[in-house]
Design an enzyme around this catalytic site. Sequence first.
Site, PDB file in Angstrom:
ATOM      1  N   GLN A  60      -6.255  -7.691   0.111  1.00 20.02           N
ATOM      2  CA  GLN A  60      -5.810  -8.785  -0.747  1.00 20.02           C
ATOM      3  C   GLN A  60      -4.979  -9.828   0.006  1.00 20.02           C
ATOM      4  OE1 GLN A  60      -3.908  -6.332  -3.808  1.00 20.02           O
ATOM      5  NE2 GLN A  60      -3.317  -4.910  -2.194  1.00 20.02           N
TER       6      GLN A  60
ATOM      7  N   ASP B 181       5.287  -1.450  -2.053  1.00 14.39           N
ATOM      8  CA  ASP B 181       6.535  -2.095  -1.626  1.00 14.39           C
ATOM      9  C   ASP B 181       7.680  -1.088  -1.480  1.00 14.39           C
ATOM     10  OD1 ASP B 181       7.818  -1.951  -4.390  1.00 14.39           O
ATOM     11  OD2 ASP B 181       6.072  -3.176  -4.840  1.00 14.39           O
TER      12      ASP B 181
ATOM     13  N   GLU C  91      -1.111   4.833  -1.726  1.00 14.69           N
ATOM     14  CA  GLU C  91      -1.233   3.368  -1.728  1.00 14.69           C
ATOM     15  C   GLU C  91      -2.513   3.008  -0.974  1.00 14.69           C
ATOM     16  OE1 GLU C  91       0.442   0.366  -2.756  1.00 14.69           O
ATOM     17  OE2 GLU C  91      -1.287  -0.439  -1.695  1.00 14.69           O
TER      18      GLU C  91
ATOM     19  N   ASP D 172       1.868   2.606 -10.531  1.00 13.22           N
ATOM     20  CA  ASP D 172       2.503   1.325 -10.220  1.00 13.22           C
ATOM     21  C   ASP D 172       1.438   0.406  -9.639  1.00 13.22           C
ATOM     22  OD1 ASP D 172       4.181  -0.737  -9.606  1.00 13.22           O
ATOM     23  OD2 ASP D 172       5.109   0.241  -7.880  1.00 13.22           O
ATOM     24  N   SER D 173       0.582  -0.089 -10.517  1.00 17.11           N
ATOM     25  CA  SER D 173      -0.593  -0.823 -10.039  1.00 17.11           C
ATOM     26  C   SER D 173      -0.392  -2.326 -10.146  1.00 17.11           C
ATOM     27  CB  SER D 173      -1.791  -0.427 -10.897  1.00 17.11           C
ATOM     28  OG  SER D 173      -1.539  -0.808 -12.231  1.00 17.11           O
ATOM     29  N   THR D 174      -1.340  -3.032  -9.573  1.00 16.11           N
ATOM     30  CA  THR D 174      -1.468  -4.463  -9.849  1.00 16.11           C
ATOM     31  C   THR D 174      -2.158  -4.581 -11.209  1.00 16.11           C
ATOM     32  OG1 THR D 174      -3.561  -4.386  -8.681  1.00 16.11           O
ATOM     33  CG2 THR D 174      -1.671  -5.097  -7.397  1.00 16.11           C
ATOM     34  N   ASP D 175      -2.514  -5.779 -11.594  1.00 16.93           N
ATOM     35  CA  ASP D 175      -3.245  -5.961 -12.846  1.00 16.93           C
ATOM     36  C   ASP D 175      -4.702  -5.540 -12.634  1.00 16.93           C
ATOM     37  OD1 ASP D 175      -1.285  -7.483 -14.733  1.00 16.93           O
ATOM     38  OD2 ASP D 175      -1.000  -8.298 -12.728  1.00 16.93           O
TER      39      ASP D 175
ATOM     40  N   PRO E 109      -8.343  -4.746  -6.436  1.00 18.31           N
ATOM     41  CA  PRO E 109      -8.286  -3.324  -6.082  1.00 18.31           C
ATOM     42  C   PRO E 109      -7.690  -2.430  -7.172  1.00 18.31           C
ATOM     43  CG  PRO E 109      -6.915  -4.650  -4.574  1.00 18.31           C
ATOM     44  CD  PRO E 109      -7.641  -5.598  -5.458  1.00 18.31           C
TER      45      PRO E 109
END
Length: 284
Positions: free
Chosen positions: A34, A89, A109, A159-162, A166
């Site tokens: 990304q 992070d 991750e 704890d993901s992205t939207d 990915p």
Amino acid sequence: MRDMTGWTIEALHDDHAQALRESAVLYDSRTDHQRLRVFENGLFGRVLTLDDVVQVTERDNFIYHEMLTHVPILAHGAARRVLIVGGGDGGMAREVLRHASVEHVTMVEIDAGVVEFCKQYLPAISAGAFDDPRLELVIDDGAAFMRRDGPGHDVIIVDSTDPIGPGEVLFTDTFYGHAKRRLNAGGILVTQSGVPFVQGAELAGTMRAFTALFADATCYLATVPTYAGGPMAFGWGTDGDAREASLDVLATRLAKAGIETGYYTPEVHRAAFALPGYVKRLIA
Ligand code: AG3
């Protein structure tokens, strides 16, 4: 109209966006997965975006990270093994590891690039978590990891992205089913489930899956300023009765853990499960 040069516009939604002024761009690159940017903002400090969506800021990340860790861990009361899916992070690991009673944290991750850049440009977020011997960092696709057999966990935190890019596979019924299989008895699954005022379908989808899987399936809320559009929802699924932990029990556990928090309090914990009508309707 105000000149917006030097501002970053997050356009996650069709009809709503947020803008943050960039006083300095520290990093702008592509990882294998990304686009990753780190910039400085006067109000929020350093800000990390992935594919131009804000993931974490120095000033408000405590709200999100505390609510996805202390709520399930203190509700559970005896969590020793915790799994974090995503969280590159290191902020989630930081909060989990503040519990001395947690013996082992696995963090899966997908993007090694995120971990490396956050260690370098946002060290305040992980605050040493990557050096804690209790942390096992696995670079792998969270969905693939979950499909495999392995030791059970007392708490699993997604704890993901939207669900674009990915992170998408982490919002499927199949993934939640595998996650449930990897929970110990009484274990709790919590998820980042978007801002329901602007991303209602995301929460509705997760809740449909949770309701089919868990005896206790609901969500709870917290307002994180840089996740714009209203309070964010966190999915909650368990076959145990951890949601009933009383104010007194939570206060005793928090005192015993000896953790200083910026957002979490036992009162906030209990109140976070009080849902407004529009959210209740989305999860029904
Ligand atoms: N991951 C959640 C970011 C969600 C932002 N999306 C949004 N505004 N709906 C954050 C990673 C922090 N460890």
